[in-house]
Write a protein that holds these residues in place. Structure first.
Motif, PDB file in Angstrom:
ATOM      1  N   ALA A 140       0.819  -1.218   0.000  1.00 16.36           N
ATOM      2  CA  ALA A 140       0.000   0.000   0.000  1.00 16.36           C
ATOM      3  C   ALA A 140       0.852   1.267   0.000  1.00 16.36           C
ATOM      4  CB  ALA A 140      -0.934   0.001   1.205  1.00 16.36           C
ATOM      5  N   GLU A 141       1.934   1.244   0.751  1.00 18.16           N
ATOM      6  CA  GLU A 141       2.738   2.459   0.910  1.00 18.16           C
ATOM      7  C   GLU A 141       3.753   2.670  -0.217  1.00 18.16           C
ATOM      8  OE1 GLU A 141       2.289   4.732   3.129  1.00 18.16           O
ATOM      9  OE2 GLU A 141       0.773   3.694   4.324  1.00 18.16           O
ATOM     10  N   HIS A 142       4.224   1.572  -0.820  1.00  8.93           N
ATOM     11  CA  HIS A 142       5.315   1.722  -1.785  1.00  8.93           C
ATOM     12  C   HIS A 142       5.088   0.992  -3.119  1.00  8.93           C
ATOM     13  CE1 HIS A 142       7.716   3.605   1.359  1.00  8.93           C
ATOM     14  NE2 HIS A 142       7.387   2.591   2.173  1.00  8.93           N
ATOM     15  N   GLU A 143       4.802  -0.289  -3.049  1.00 11.78           N
ATOM     16  CA  GLU A 143       4.806  -1.107  -4.263  1.00 11.78           C
ATOM     17  C   GLU A 143       3.771  -0.662  -5.289  1.00 11.78           C
ATOM     18  OE1 GLU A 143       4.439  -5.207  -3.259  1.00 11.78           O
ATOM     19  OE2 GLU A 143       6.343  -5.276  -2.155  1.00 11.78           O
ATOM     20  N   PHE A 144       2.592  -0.259  -4.826  1.00 10.37           N
ATOM     21  CA  PHE A 144       1.550   0.129  -5.773  1.00 10.37           C
ATOM     22  C   PHE A 144       1.977   1.304  -6.639  1.00 10.37           C
ATOM     23  CE2 PHE A 144      -2.185   2.378  -7.249  1.00 10.37           C
ATOM     24  CZ  PHE A 144      -2.978   1.350  -7.744  1.00 10.37           C
ATOM     25  N   THR A 145       2.515   2.336  -6.019  1.00  9.73           N
ATOM     26  CA  THR A 145       2.906   3.520  -6.782  1.00  9.73           C
ATOM     27  C   THR A 145       4.235   3.321  -7.514  1.00  9.73           C
ATOM     28  OG1 THR A 145       3.913   4.434  -4.778  1.00  9.73           O
ATOM     29  CG2 THR A 145       1.647   5.089  -5.288  1.00  9.73           C
ATOM     30  N   GLU A 146       5.143   2.552  -6.915  1.00  9.87           N
ATOM     31  CA  GLU A 146       6.447   2.339  -7.552  1.00  9.87           C
ATOM     32  C   GLU A 146       6.344   1.492  -8.819  1.00  9.87           C
ATOM     33  OE1 GLU A 146       8.877   0.680  -4.521  1.00  9.87           O
ATOM     34  OE2 GLU A 146       9.089   2.587  -3.420  1.00  9.87           O
ATOM     35  N   TYR A 147       5.262   0.740  -8.933  1.00  8.30           N
ATOM     36  CA  TYR A 147       5.031  -0.070 -10.134  1.00  8.30           C
ATOM     37  C   TYR A 147       5.065   0.781 -11.401  1.00  8.30           C
ATOM     38  CZ  TYR A 147       2.187  -2.572 -13.615  1.00  8.30           C
ATOM     39  OH  TYR A 147       1.711  -3.138 -14.766  1.00  8.30           O
ATOM     40  N   TYR A 148       4.615   2.037 -11.294  1.00  9.04           N
ATOM     41  CA  TYR A 148       4.513   2.905 -12.458  1.00  9.04           C
ATOM     42  C   TYR A 148       5.806   3.639 -12.785  1.00  9.04           C
ATOM     43  CZ  TYR A 148      -0.450   2.039 -11.862  1.00  9.04           C
ATOM     44  OH  TYR A 148      -1.679   1.422 -11.733  1.00  9.04           O
ATOM     45  N   THR A 149       6.820   3.510 -11.918  1.00 10.81           N
ATOM     46  CA  THR A 149       8.060   4.250 -12.155  1.00 10.81           C
ATOM     47  C   THR A 149       9.311   3.379 -12.091  1.00 10.81           C
ATOM     48  OG1 THR A 149       8.145   4.826  -9.798  1.00 10.81           O
ATOM     49  CG2 THR A 149       7.093   6.408 -11.276  1.00 10.81           C
ATOM     50  N   GLU A 150       9.165   2.091 -11.762  1.00 12.13           N
ATOM     51  CA  GLU A 150      10.353   1.260 -11.572  1.00 12.13           C
ATOM     52  C   GLU A 150      11.045   0.874 -12.877  1.00 12.13           C
ATOM     53  OE1 GLU A 150       9.055  -2.164  -9.471  1.00 12.13           O
ATOM     54  OE2 GLU A 150       7.747  -2.893 -11.082  1.00 12.13           O
ATOM     55  N   ASN A 151      10.353   0.990 -14.002  1.00 13.67           N
ATOM     56  CA  ASN A 151      10.939   0.686 -15.307  1.00 13.67           C
ATOM     57  C   ASN A 151      10.990   1.948 -16.160  1.00 13.67           C
ATOM     58  OD1 ASN A 151      11.268  -2.290 -15.198  1.00 13.67           O
ATOM     59  ND2 ASN A 151       9.040  -2.269 -14.945  1.00 13.67           N
ATOM     60  N   PRO A 152      11.921   2.009 -17.131  1.00 18.06           N
ATOM     61  CA  PRO A 152      11.938   3.149 -18.058  1.00 18.06           C
ATOM     62  C   PRO A 152      10.580   3.303 -18.728  1.00 18.06           C
ATOM     63  CG  PRO A 152      13.916   1.820 -18.323  1.00 18.06           C
ATOM     64  CD  PRO A 152      13.017   1.058 -17.399  1.00 18.06           C
ATOM     65  N   ALA A 153      10.175   4.537 -18.981  1.00 22.64           N
ATOM     66  CA  ALA A 153       8.828   4.817 -19.483  1.00 22.64           C
ATOM     67  C   ALA A 153       8.521   4.060 -20.771  1.00 22.64           C
ATOM     68  CB  ALA A 153       8.665   6.319 -19.695  1.00 22.64           C
ATOM     69  N   ALA A 154       9.455   4.053 -21.707  1.00 25.43           N
ATOM     70  CA  ALA A 154       9.215   3.396 -22.997  1.00 25.43           C
ATOM     71  C   ALA A 154       9.048   1.889 -22.825  1.00 25.43           C
ATOM     72  CB  ALA A 154      10.353   3.698 -23.960  1.00 25.43           C
ATOM     73  N   VAL A 155       9.887   1.297 -21.976  1.00 24.90           N
ATOM     74  CA  VAL A 155       9.794  -0.152 -21.731  1.00 24.90           C
ATOM     75  C   VAL A 155       8.479  -0.484 -21.052  1.00 24.90           C
ATOM     76  CG1 VAL A 155      10.811  -2.086 -20.477  1.00 24.90           C
ATOM     77  CG2 VAL A 155      12.287  -0.405 -21.606  1.00 24.90           C
ATOM     78  N   PHE A 156       8.104   0.313 -20.064  1.00 28.62           N
ATOM     79  CA  PHE A 156       6.863   0.068 -19.323  1.00 28.62           C
ATOM     80  C   PHE A 156       5.649   0.223 -20.229  1.00 28.62           C
ATOM     81  CE2 PHE A 156       3.597   1.698 -16.212  1.00 28.62           C
ATOM     82  CZ  PHE A 156       3.349   0.462 -15.639  1.00 28.62           C
ATOM     83  N   ALA A 157       5.659   1.265 -21.078  1.00 28.11           N
ATOM     84  CA  ALA A 157       4.543   1.482 -22.004  1.00 28.11           C
ATOM     85  C   ALA A 157       4.392   0.305 -22.951  1.00 28.11           C
ATOM     86  CB  ALA A 157       4.760   2.775 -22.792  1.00 28.11           C
ATOM     87  N   GLY A 158       5.510  -0.182 -23.481  1.00 25.60           N
ATOM     88  CA  GLY A 158       5.451  -1.330 -24.388  1.00 25.60           C
ATOM     89  C   GLY A 158       4.967  -2.583 -23.693  1.00 25.60           C
ATOM     90  N   MET A 159       5.374  -2.763 -22.446  1.00 25.27           N
ATOM     91  CA  MET A 159       4.984  -3.950 -21.690  1.00 25.27           C
ATOM     92  C   MET A 159       3.481  -3.982 -21.442  1.00 25.27           C
ATOM     93  SD  MET A 159       6.364  -5.143 -17.932  1.00 25.27           S
ATOM     94  CE  MET A 159       5.679  -3.676 -17.135  1.00 25.27           C
ATOM     95  N   VAL A 160       2.931  -2.875 -20.951  1.00 28.63           N
ATOM     96  CA  VAL A 160       1.499  -2.867 -20.651  1.00 28.63           C
ATOM     97  C   VAL A 160       0.672  -2.897 -21.935  1.00 28.63           C
ATOM     98  CG1 VAL A 160       1.802  -1.713 -18.438  1.00 28.63           C
ATOM     99  CG2 VAL A 160       1.429  -0.332 -20.479  1.00 28.63           C
TER     100      VAL A 160
END
Length: 331
Positions: A140-160
């Motif tokens: 609740a305090e960390h993992e939920f929000t860090e999910y959106y920033t732990e990977n480079p934006a381009a890699v994360f966008a492609g993954m989702v």
């Protein structure tokens, strides 16, 4: 045979055949003329090959005949010419057809999320089954929000994007079962409800909503549309009307497969928002506004262009020429 003399004598006739082959929108008389000249040129080519084998004159006539044959049998349109029809007519019409089913699925999805989230959050024993207190607090305090920033934006966008696009395509393609779209939607709704319950217990539900809204508006709507399209294919099998079940499945499958293709692009846009907007330290009104704008693009295609295409008689299916002349049935 004097090939030069034959070429001189037939030059105007071959030129006329070539002209008719390149022309669009032939009248009935011109089509008859095209057929007659095609037959005459075919006879000329046979004479040339019989008497002299392969020659430049023969190659010239053969090229003209090939073009005429395509004109008679119907060459498919250039892909670049098909794209405007797909995006401005076929796709909007297919999206428009599933608009009410999409709304019903969206309301049902929200209800499942709310009920499951409230039920779990209100029962400490159920919350305890999800993990230890330390694990849930970390989530609740960390993992939920860090999910959106732990990977480079381009890699994360492609993954989702690839993940969500694959889910949407499966909902449409396996919709004929009637069960798979429902299973996918309920599974995602319950999963979101569980996350909401954990965030509620630790007073972070508002954070969850703020992080989901920017990309979730378009992402979840796209999944709802995919589920609706899949259920429409299933219903065509259950209630085909005057058509045979095979014909109904073929027609609905062709028409609604365009939805799967269109959603790949919609989810690509959602992936861009999730990768490059959701995790940014920008004002929430700006991030949610960008998400709403992305959703507006899909709704414009579905409701505005879709209504216009439907009024013009589009269904999302292939044209009669592309799919074959339908069989007439009584009733």
């Amino acid at each position: 045979m004097d090939l030069d003399a034959l070429a001189t004598a037939r030059r105007n006739e071959w030129a006329r055949l070539d002209e008719l082959s390149k022309r669009r929108g032939l009248t009935g008389g011109e089509v008859d003329e095209l057929v007659a000249r095609y037959q005459a040129a075919s006879a000329d080519l046979a004479d040339i090959k019989t008497s002299a084998g392969r020659t430049p004159h023969g190659d010239h006539v053969s090229t003209i005949l090939a073009r005429a044959r395509l004109a008679l049998t119907g060459a498919s349109d250039n892909v670049l010419r098909q794209l405007p029809r797909f995006f401005l007519h076929q796709l909007p019409a297919a999206l428009y057809r599933v608009r009410w089913t999409t709304l019903a699925i969206a309301l049902g999805f929200i209800a499942v999320v709310a009920v499951s989230g409230a039920w779990i959050a209100g029962d400490p024993a159920l919350v305890a089954t999800l993990g230890s207190e330390a694990q849930l607090e970390q989530y609740a305090e960390h993992e939920f929000t860090e999910y959106y920033t732990e990977n480079p934006a381009a890699v994360f966008a492609g993954m989702v994007w690839t993940n969500n696009a694959w889910i949407a395509v499966q909902c449409v393609l396996f919709g004929v079962t009637g069960l798979y779209p429902v299973y996918i939607l309920v599974q995602n709704a319950v999963g979101l409800g569980v996350a909401a319950a954990v965030m509620t217990v630790y007073g972070r539900l508002d954070v969850m909503i703020l992080y989901i809204l920017p990309h979730g508006l378009l992402e979840m709507t796209s999944i709802f549309v995919a589920g609706a399209a899949g259920l429409h294919v299933f219903w065509a099998w259950v209630a085909p009307g005057a058509r045979t079940r095979g014909e109904a499945l073929a027609q609905e499958g062709r028409a609604l497969a365009t939805v799967a293709i269109g959603l790949v692009f919609a989810l690509a846009l959602s992936g861009v928002v999730e990768g490059f907007v959701t995790g940014q330290p920008w004002p929430w009104w700006l991030k949610i506004g960008l998400g709403a704008l992305a959703l507006g693009v899909l709704l414009f295609w579905m409701l505005v262009l879709g209504r216009r295409a439907a009024r013009a008689g589009e269904t999302g299916d292939l044209t009669e020429y592309e799919s074959g002349t339908p069989r007439l049935v009584a009733g």
